[in-house]
Motif scaffolding. Structure first.
Motif, PDB file in Angstrom:
ATOM      1  N   GLU A 128      72.666  17.696  12.172  1.00 39.80           N
ATOM      2  CA  GLU A 128      73.845  18.100  12.919  1.00 39.80           C
ATOM      3  C   GLU A 128      73.850  17.683  14.386  1.00 39.80           C
ATOM      4  O   GLU A 128      74.907  17.603  14.995  1.00 39.80           O
ATOM      5  CB  GLU A 128      74.029  19.617  12.832  1.00 39.80           C
ATOM      6  N   VAL A 129      72.683  17.477  14.983  1.00 38.63           N
ATOM      7  CA  VAL A 129      72.613  17.134  16.402  1.00 38.63           C
ATOM      8  C   VAL A 129      71.722  15.912  16.581  1.00 38.63           C
ATOM      9  O   VAL A 129      70.570  15.910  16.165  1.00 38.63           O
ATOM     10  CB  VAL A 129      72.054  18.313  17.240  1.00 38.63           C
ATOM     11  N   ARG A 130      72.302  14.888  17.221  1.00 40.40           N
ATOM     12  CA  ARG A 130      71.541  13.674  17.529  1.00 40.40           C
ATOM     13  C   ARG A 130      71.895  13.217  18.932  1.00 40.40           C
ATOM     14  O   ARG A 130      73.025  13.402  19.381  1.00 40.40           O
ATOM     15  CB  ARG A 130      71.859  12.570  16.524  1.00 40.40           C
ATOM     16  N   MET A 131      70.922  12.601  19.589  1.00 40.78           N
ATOM     17  CA  MET A 131      71.157  12.093  20.940  1.00 40.78           C
ATOM     18  C   MET A 131      70.352  10.815  21.122  1.00 40.78           C
ATOM     19  O   MET A 131      69.223  10.723  20.658  1.00 40.78           O
ATOM     20  CB  MET A 131      70.754  13.151  21.966  1.00 40.78           C
ATOM     21  N   TRP A 132      70.951   9.843  21.833  1.00 39.06           N
ATOM     22  CA  TRP A 132      70.278   8.581  22.094  1.00 39.06           C
ATOM     23  C   TRP A 132      70.891   7.946  23.344  1.00 39.06           C
ATOM     24  O   TRP A 132      72.044   8.211  23.681  1.00 39.06           O
ATOM     25  CB  TRP A 132      70.388   7.645  20.893  1.00 39.06           C
ATOM     26  N   PRO A 133      70.112   7.106  24.051  1.00 34.51           N
ATOM     27  CA  PRO A 133      70.649   6.458  25.258  1.00 34.51           C
ATOM     28  C   PRO A 133      71.695   5.413  24.915  1.00 34.51           C
ATOM     29  O   PRO A 133      71.626   4.775  23.868  1.00 34.51           O
ATOM     30  CB  PRO A 133      69.420   5.831  25.912  1.00 34.51           C
ATOM     31  N   THR A 134      72.659   5.243  25.809  1.00 35.24           N
ATOM     32  CA  THR A 134      73.659   4.192  25.633  1.00 35.24           C
ATOM     33  C   THR A 134      73.031   2.861  26.021  1.00 35.24           C
ATOM     34  O   THR A 134      71.972   2.817  26.627  1.00 35.24           O
ATOM     35  CB  THR A 134      74.895   4.431  26.523  1.00 35.24           C
ATOM     36  N   LEU A 135      73.694   1.790  25.693  1.00 29.96           N
ATOM     37  CA  LEU A 135      73.202   0.467  26.042  1.00 29.96           C
ATOM     38  C   LEU A 135      73.745   0.005  27.392  1.00 29.96           C
ATOM     39  O   LEU A 135      73.338  -1.026  27.895  1.00 29.96           O
ATOM     40  CB  LEU A 135      73.586  -0.542  24.954  1.00 29.96           C
ATOM     41  N   SER A 136      74.665   0.770  27.966  1.00 28.44           N
ATOM     42  CA  SER A 136      75.277   0.405  29.240  1.00 28.44           C
ATOM     43  C   SER A 136      74.247   0.431  30.361  1.00 28.44           C
ATOM     44  O   SER A 136      73.461   1.352  30.484  1.00 28.44           O
ATOM     45  CB  SER A 136      76.408   1.381  29.569  1.00 28.44           C
ATOM     46  N   ARG A 137      74.254  -0.600  31.171  1.00 31.07           N
ATOM     47  CA  ARG A 137      73.349  -0.647  32.318  1.00 31.07           C
ATOM     48  C   ARG A 137      74.054  -0.192  33.596  1.00 31.07           C
ATOM     49  O   ARG A 137      73.442  -0.060  34.633  1.00 31.07           O
ATOM     50  CB  ARG A 137      72.802  -2.058  32.493  1.00 31.07           C
ATOM     51  N   GLU A 138      75.377   0.015  33.519  1.00 32.70           N
ATOM     52  CA  GLU A 138      76.149   0.399  34.694  1.00 32.70           C
ATOM     53  C   GLU A 138      75.747   1.774  35.212  1.00 32.70           C
ATOM     54  O   GLU A 138      75.505   1.962  36.386  1.00 32.70           O
ATOM     55  CB  GLU A 138      77.643   0.384  34.379  1.00 32.70           C
ATOM     56  N   ARG A 139      75.733   2.731  34.319  1.00 33.03           N
ATOM     57  CA  ARG A 139      75.306   4.074  34.705  1.00 33.03           C
ATOM     58  C   ARG A 139      74.485   4.636  33.550  1.00 33.03           C
ATOM     59  O   ARG A 139      74.911   4.589  32.390  1.00 33.03           O
ATOM     60  CB  ARG A 139      76.487   4.985  35.030  1.00 33.03           C
ATOM     61  N   PRO A 140      73.305   5.151  33.837  1.00 27.02           N
ATOM     62  CA  PRO A 140      72.470   5.694  32.759  1.00 27.02           C
ATOM     63  C   PRO A 140      73.171   6.878  32.091  1.00 27.02           C
ATOM     64  O   PRO A 140      73.607   7.815  32.764  1.00 27.02           O
ATOM     65  CB  PRO A 140      71.204   6.148  33.475  1.00 27.02           C
ATOM     66  N   SER A 141      73.309   6.791  30.784  1.00 32.31           N
ATOM     67  CA  SER A 141      73.934   7.872  30.035  1.00 32.31           C
ATOM     68  C   SER A 141      73.383   7.881  28.616  1.00 32.31           C
ATOM     69  O   SER A 141      72.685   6.959  28.201  1.00 32.31           O
ATOM     70  CB  SER A 141      75.463   7.725  30.034  1.00 32.31           C
ATOM     71  N   SER A 142      73.700   8.959  27.917  1.00 33.07           N
ATOM     72  CA  SER A 142      73.280   9.104  26.520  1.00 33.07           C
ATOM     73  C   SER A 142      74.451   9.602  25.698  1.00 33.07           C
ATOM     74  O   SER A 142      75.338  10.283  26.204  1.00 33.07           O
ATOM     75  CB  SER A 142      72.120  10.101  26.394  1.00 33.07           C
ATOM     76  N   TRP A 143      74.419   9.262  24.412  1.00 35.91           N
ATOM     77  CA  TRP A 143      75.388   9.783  23.455  1.00 35.91           C
ATOM     78  C   TRP A 143      74.829  11.066  22.858  1.00 35.91           C
ATOM     79  O   TRP A 143      73.656  11.117  22.513  1.00 35.91           O
ATOM     80  CB  TRP A 143      75.636   8.780  22.329  1.00 35.91           C
ATOM     81  N   LEU A 144      75.663  12.074  22.720  1.00 33.38           N
ATOM     82  CA  LEU A 144      75.306  13.314  22.043  1.00 33.38           C
ATOM     83  C   LEU A 144      76.303  13.517  20.921  1.00 33.38           C
ATOM     84  O   LEU A 144      77.509  13.668  21.168  1.00 33.38           O
ATOM     85  CB  LEU A 144      75.343  14.504  23.016  1.00 33.38           C
ATOM     86  N   LEU A 145      75.811  13.490  19.686  1.00 38.26           N
ATOM     87  CA  LEU A 145      76.657  13.651  18.510  1.00 38.26           C
ATOM     88  C   LEU A 145      76.413  15.026  17.913  1.00 38.26           C
ATOM     89  O   LEU A 145      75.268  15.383  17.604  1.00 38.26           O
ATOM     90  CB  LEU A 145      76.352  12.567  17.473  1.00 38.26           C
ATOM     91  N   LEU A 146      77.490  15.806  17.767  1.00 39.55           N
ATOM     92  CA  LEU A 146      77.427  17.144  17.176  1.00 39.55           C
ATOM     93  C   LEU A 146      78.265  17.128  15.905  1.00 39.55           C
ATOM     94  O   LEU A 146      79.444  16.749  15.942  1.00 39.55           O
ATOM     95  CB  LEU A 146      77.987  18.190  18.152  1.00 39.55           C
ATOM     96  N   GLU A 147      77.656  17.547  14.796  1.00 38.11           N
ATOM     97  CA  GLU A 147      78.370  17.556  13.517  1.00 38.11           C
ATOM     98  C   GLU A 147      78.133  18.873  12.798  1.00 38.11           C
ATOM     99  O   GLU A 147      77.021  19.399  12.807  1.00 38.11           O
ATOM    100  CB  GLU A 147      77.888  16.415  12.616  1.00 38.11           C
ATOM    101  N   SER A 148      79.187  19.379  12.196  1.00 36.80           N
ATOM    102  CA  SER A 148      79.107  20.551  11.333  1.00 36.80           C
ATOM    103  C   SER A 148      80.234  20.405  10.321  1.00 36.80           C
ATOM    104  O   SER A 148      81.044  19.478  10.434  1.00 36.80           O
ATOM    105  CB  SER A 148      79.263  21.847  12.150  1.00 36.80           C
TER     106      SER A 148
END
Length: 155
Positions: free
Chosen positions: A83-103
């Protein structure tokens, strides 16, 4: 009195990390982002779990409880499953991560800025280390409740 010792200045409370408010983007589809405010809360009495409330402009917010380790790892690498996954984005412009929430009722993908989140998570680990976060857990009671054994305390 030294000028840096103003009696009106708020003093940090030992063992307390203030909530982190982040402006995040919810991905509505491949090209559409919706700005959302997220409030991250840390409770030193339950250090393994971070409460994250996604505050809606209109209507009720969405509250998720997410493993602190999952968030910490998700800043730099793939983390979580189900239900919960997180990983860094590939963008080099600004460090960020994707957070996926599923139910069964919700599927939401958020882009989180990682610099402030990583700094805030590091502050929580200074209060309660990763090694100590499970120290206060009563494993017998937890397993009784999990397995529905007789004598298990009802919540």
């Amino acid at each position: 009195m030294h000028r840096d010792q103003s009696p009106l200045r708020a003093r940090p409370v030992p063992g307390h990390v203030p909530p982190l408010l982040l402006d995040v983007d919810q991905m509505l589809d491949e090209f559409t982002r919706q700005p959302v405010r997220a409030a991250f809360h840390f409770d030193p009495d339950a250090p393994a779990v971070i409460s994250v409330e996604f505050l809606a402009e209109r209507g009720p917010g969405l509250l998720w409880r997410i493993g602190r380790e999952l968030l910490h790892r998700g800043v730099t690498s793939m983390s979580g499953s189900g239900e919960v996954r997180m990983w860094p984005t590939l963008s080099r412009e600004r460090p960020s991560s994707w957070l996926l929430l599923e139910s069964p009722d919700v599927e939401a993908l958020f882009e989180l800025p990682t610099a402030r989140l990583a700094e805030w998570l590091d502050a929580t680990y200074r209060i309660v280390t990763a090694e100590a976060e499970m120290a206060g857990l009563d494993w017998d009671a937890f397993l009784r409740r999990l397995l529905g054994s007789p004598g298990a305390a009802a919540d």
